[in-house]
Motif scaffolding. Sequence first.
Motif, mmCIF file in Angstrom:
data_model
loop_
_atom_site.group_PDB
_atom_site.id
_atom_site.type_symbol
_atom_site.label_atom_id
_atom_site.label_comp_id
_atom_site.label_asym_id
_atom_site.label_seq_id
_atom_site.Cartn_x
_atom_site.Cartn_y
_atom_site.Cartn_z
ATOM 1 N N ASP A 151 -171.124 -40.895 -12.878
ATOM 2 C CA ASP A 151 -170.538 -39.641 -13.395
ATOM 3 C C ASP A 151 -169.774 -39.907 -14.691
ATOM 4 O OD1 ASP A 151 -171.396 -37.804 -11.595
ATOM 5 O OD2 ASP A 151 -169.656 -37.985 -10.257
ATOM 6 N N LEU A 152 -169.005 -40.986 -14.647
ATOM 7 C CA LEU A 152 -168.200 -41.338 -15.822
ATOM 8 C C LEU A 152 -169.083 -41.613 -17.043
ATOM 9 C CD1 LEU A 152 -165.341 -43.852 -14.998
ATOM 10 C CD2 LEU A 152 -165.498 -42.338 -16.935
ATOM 11 N N HIS A 153 -170.154 -42.331 -16.802
ATOM 12 C CA HIS A 153 -171.088 -42.661 -17.880
ATOM 13 C C HIS A 153 -171.666 -41.367 -18.485
ATOM 14 C CE1 HIS A 153 -174.037 -46.147 -19.049
ATOM 15 N NE2 HIS A 153 -173.770 -45.398 -20.081
ATOM 16 N N ARG A 154 -172.039 -40.442 -17.609
ATOM 17 C CA ARG A 154 -172.580 -39.165 -18.111
ATOM 18 C C ARG A 154 -171.513 -38.412 -18.904
ATOM 19 N NH1 ARG A 154 -175.805 -39.337 -13.194
ATOM 20 N NH2 ARG A 154 -173.977 -38.689 -12.003
ATOM 21 N N GLN A 155 -170.276 -38.486 -18.412
ATOM 22 C CA GLN A 155 -169.168 -37.828 -19.104
ATOM 23 C C GLN A 155 -169.022 -38.401 -20.515
ATOM 24 O OE1 GLN A 155 -165.861 -37.865 -16.329
ATOM 25 N NE2 GLN A 155 -164.420 -37.449 -17.977
ATOM 26 N N GLU A 165 -170.310 -47.794 -2.752
ATOM 27 C CA GLU A 165 -171.243 -46.685 -3.015
ATOM 28 C C GLU A 165 -170.536 -45.532 -3.704
ATOM 29 O OE1 GLU A 165 -173.370 -44.957 0.344
ATOM 30 O OE2 GLU A 165 -174.403 -46.884 0.554
ATOM 31 N N ARG A 166 -169.371 -45.180 -3.166
ATOM 32 C CA ARG A 166 -168.624 -44.059 -3.766
ATOM 33 C C ARG A 166 -168.200 -44.401 -5.185
ATOM 34 N NH1 ARG A 166 -163.738 -43.015 -1.076
ATOM 35 N NH2 ARG A 166 -164.149 -44.665 0.427
ATOM 36 N N PHE A 167 -167.782 -45.649 -5.354
ATOM 37 C CA PHE A 167 -167.341 -46.084 -6.674
ATOM 38 C C PHE A 167 -168.532 -46.041 -7.656
ATOM 39 C CE2 PHE A 167 -165.793 -49.324 -9.771
ATOM 40 C CZ PHE A 167 -164.579 -48.724 -10.091
ATOM 41 N N ALA A 168 -169.695 -46.483 -7.175
ATOM 42 C CA ALA A 168 -170.899 -46.508 -8.027
ATOM 43 C C ALA A 168 -171.263 -45.094 -8.480
ATOM 44 C CB ALA A 168 -172.051 -47.145 -7.264
ATOM 45 N N ASP A 169 -171.216 -44.133 -7.539
ATOM 46 C CA ASP A 169 -171.534 -42.752 -7.934
ATOM 47 C C ASP A 169 -170.526 -42.246 -8.965
ATOM 48 O OD1 ASP A 169 -173.806 -42.553 -6.406
ATOM 49 O OD2 ASP A 169 -172.742 -41.823 -4.620
ATOM 50 N N GLY A 170 -169.277 -42.633 -8.767
ATOM 51 C CA GLY A 170 -168.231 -42.249 -9.725
ATOM 52 C C GLY A 170 -168.495 -42.849 -11.103
ATOM 53 N N ASP A 174 -159.499 -46.438 -14.357
ATOM 54 C CA ASP A 174 -158.363 -46.612 -13.448
ATOM 55 C C ASP A 174 -158.245 -45.433 -12.482
ATOM 56 O OD1 ASP A 174 -157.734 -49.015 -14.514
ATOM 57 O OD2 ASP A 174 -155.785 -48.445 -15.359
ATOM 58 N N ALA A 175 -158.448 -44.230 -13.029
ATOM 59 C CA ALA A 175 -158.354 -43.037 -12.171
ATOM 60 C C ALA A 175 -159.438 -43.085 -11.084
ATOM 61 C CB ALA A 175 -158.488 -41.780 -13.021
ATOM 62 N N LEU A 176 -160.618 -43.595 -11.449
ATOM 63 C CA LEU A 176 -161.703 -43.706 -10.454
ATOM 64 C C LEU A 176 -161.349 -44.734 -9.374
ATOM 65 C CD1 LEU A 176 -164.594 -42.986 -9.518
ATOM 66 C CD2 LEU A 176 -165.441 -44.768 -11.067
ATOM 67 N N HIS A 177 -160.778 -45.861 -9.784
ATOM 68 C CA HIS A 177 -160.309 -46.841 -8.797
ATOM 69 C C HIS A 177 -159.346 -46.163 -7.823
ATOM 70 C CE1 HIS A 177 -161.810 -50.814 -10.007
ATOM 71 N NE2 HIS A 177 -161.569 -50.532 -11.281
ATOM 72 N N ASP A 178 -158.464 -45.402 -8.410
ATOM 73 C CA ASP A 178 -157.408 -44.762 -7.622
ATOM 74 C C ASP A 178 -158.002 -43.761 -6.623
ATOM 75 O OD1 ASP A 178 -154.661 -44.968 -7.459
ATOM 76 O OD2 ASP A 178 -154.445 -42.915 -8.280
ATOM 77 N N ARG A 179 -158.932 -42.947 -7.111
ATOM 78 C CA ARG A 179 -159.563 -41.944 -6.236
ATOM 79 C C ARG A 179 -160.377 -42.598 -5.137
ATOM 80 N NH1 ARG A 179 -161.136 -39.523 -10.934
ATOM 81 N NH2 ARG A 179 -163.346 -40.017 -10.696
ATOM 82 N N THR A 180 -160.983 -43.758 -5.462
ATOM 83 C CA THR A 180 -161.923 -44.363 -4.510
ATOM 84 C C THR A 180 -161.205 -45.207 -3.455
ATOM 85 O OG1 THR A 180 -163.443 -44.544 -6.368
ATOM 86 C CG2 THR A 180 -164.103 -45.656 -4.355
ATOM 87 N N VAL A 193 -161.020 -51.611 -6.864
ATOM 88 C CA VAL A 193 -162.292 -51.893 -6.174
ATOM 89 C C VAL A 193 -162.934 -53.153 -6.758
ATOM 90 C CG1 VAL A 193 -164.604 -50.984 -5.684
ATOM 91 C CG2 VAL A 193 -162.628 -49.434 -5.738
ATOM 92 N N ALA A 194 -163.341 -54.063 -5.866
ATOM 93 C CA ALA A 194 -164.012 -55.289 -6.313
ATOM 94 C C ALA A 194 -165.511 -55.169 -6.040
ATOM 95 C CB ALA A 194 -163.451 -56.504 -5.585
ATOM 96 N N SER A 195 -166.326 -55.581 -7.007
ATOM 97 C CA SER A 195 -167.786 -55.474 -6.873
ATOM 98 C C SER A 195 -168.301 -56.433 -5.804
ATOM 99 C CB SER A 195 -168.445 -55.808 -8.211
ATOM 100 O OG SER A 195 -168.291 -57.191 -8.467
ATOM 101 N N ALA A 196 -169.588 -56.307 -5.466
ATOM 102 C CA ALA A 196 -170.187 -57.182 -4.455
ATOM 103 C C ALA A 196 -170.104 -58.650 -4.874
ATOM 104 C CB ALA A 196 -171.636 -56.770 -4.223
#
Lengths: 404, 175
Positions: free
Chosen positions: B67-71, B59-64, B8-14, B20-23
């Motif tokens: 990052d989240l996955h690595r976290q 793109e920005r959401f994907a990079d986020g 949710d925080a990533l949605h908010d930041r992005t 955000v809705a996917s392709a």
Amino acid sequence: MTGLLSTGVERGADALDGPLRRLHAQCREVAPSFREVGVALDRDPDSIRDFLHLPAFGVLGQVFTPPEYQTGDLVVDAFDPTCTALCVVLEALSHGDPGAILAGPGAGLCRDVVRELGDDAQREQFFGRVDDGPTWTFFGLTEPGKGSAALELDTRLTPAPDGDGWLLHGEKKYIGNGARAQIGVVFCRRAPGPWGIEAVVVDPSAEGFSGELLPMVGLRGARISHLRFDAVRVPADRVLGRHRTPSRRGIYGALHALLRFRPGLGAMTLGLTQAACDYLAEHRPVLPKADQARVDALLDRIAAVRRMMYDVAADVDRGVVNAHRIGTVKMRAAQLGERATLLAAELLGPASLIEHPWLEKAYRDLRAFEFMEGTSNLHRLSVFQGLLKSDYFPAAGHADAPRH
Amino acid sequence: MSYPALLDALHDRTAGDHLVASASGVVIASGESIAGDHPLTRFGLGVGRRDPDDPLVLERFADGLLDLHRQLLRRGIDHAVEHLNGRTSGDTTLLDRQLVQASLADVAVEIRESEALRPDDPASRWRAHQGLTAAGRLLLTLLGASSFLVTGPGGELHLAEVTGNVYLHPGEEDR
Ligand SMILES: Cc1cc2nc3c(=O)[nH]c(=O)nc-3n(C[C@H](O)[C@H](O)[C@H](O)COP(=O)(O)OP(=O)(O)OC[C@H]3O[C@@H](n4cnc5c(N)ncnc54)[C@H](O)[C@@H]3O)c2cc1C
């Protein structure tokens, strides 16, 4: 799509004889009904009772009840309950849903331990109880602190102070059907060392027994549970194999049951793995060449593991129990299962795990098979031990030996 | 913070003002943000549908997400070290077993390498996701049956895999 060859069986099962092919065909006929059961159980593990009338559950009754205790009508032709037949049935039904198998009533994994260790009265008592209406059982070996190192288990069996039997103290974790069962087998320690382990039949309605359902990612119908025993009384006649020496009961019984069942667990894994491949073929009948090559490579491996499975099962049926080769089958089947669902999710395109709920469920379920019946690390170490003993590769002339 | 809350925080930041809705038009966010009954609801996520977002936002959401996955994996390693140090087999802890140590090291190496990948198109992002998924699967084998509990790394990594399948899968042409 079914993955079946014109011979009526999958690749790698070509060595099955006529009666076993017929058994396979009869099981595959009733297996699709398990799809619906699996989906329902994933939502509500308790809904199992709505489905017990299905013929597929009758087949499980035939597999898991020793013939001398079977009273119900036969769903498929009578068959010898060999390890090979177990593999045939479990793979075919798991093409429907392995979770439904694990959720079902019956003796399950307890079958072999009670049959092997129990005296006549104990067998009569256990299988009589199982036959008396739908009865769930559990096989309690794993503990919160001990999984792979099962021989080091801590659950204790102490003499009851009033001299009437024994008291059971401890915990078991990740036990299939534990919190729903009406009877189960618990492995516990009466004395130090491996021969100090006993297998006792426990009645969950006894005072001091409590069970709690664990929230699992997949295979939810199996109702994996955490069990606690707070001085649960175990009558003296519930210690399995009390007529045997300590080295021929307890842990011997656990190993006996687990090793003979392990090819069957491989079969369940392969059944769902094949189903995932068949699902992909049904929804993407035409793939780009490079992708089809990846699927073909996977199918080659599935066929190879199936062949190895029937080979170790045939060994078991002729009294040769090679833990190293049996473990290989179980380990590789679990790894192929994960590979198959990952590949299917990729090839079915973006959001496939949302648009294909069955695939999303299979994707979760297939991860469980890595842990049941020994993890890959343990089996790899066992293969190494087999190599040291020159006991891994089958001898020349054996069905599985290279033919040049 | 749980995975749904982090998402949710990533949605908010992005995107700020919307999810955000996917392709493919699928939206995944916490169960609080999207109500409904879906198999993922049990894991704390909700699934919705909307018109796809702009490619730059995606793109920005994907990079986020990567990052989240690595976290999650970093957290998972910490969890595994503690878990395995508390379990014994013979006279050692499971953490003392070399097979276990090697697997933990492989997970850590994949996280490091993934940070250095710097994917810059949908296909390379997908490949990065696949690398993290494989590392996650290896990590989960180390947690034994506890990795099959909804609560804990098993449940969270499943969500990261499904979310990647929705937002990072590039479709046939770009794969
Ligand atoms: C769906 C499901 C159903 C189950 N049903 C039952 C049931 O009905 N009854 C029952 O008794 N149990 C059941 N189990 C439990 C299962 O038997 C255990 O999960 C299994 O024995 C592994 O133990 P663990 O989970 O404690 O892992 P651990 O033993 O804690 O292992 C953790 C990690 O350490 C590795 N490891 C352990 N020892 C070594 C070593 N010596 N060298 C190298 N690596 C090592 C393992 O490979 C693994 O990667 C079930 C589990 C699942 C997931």
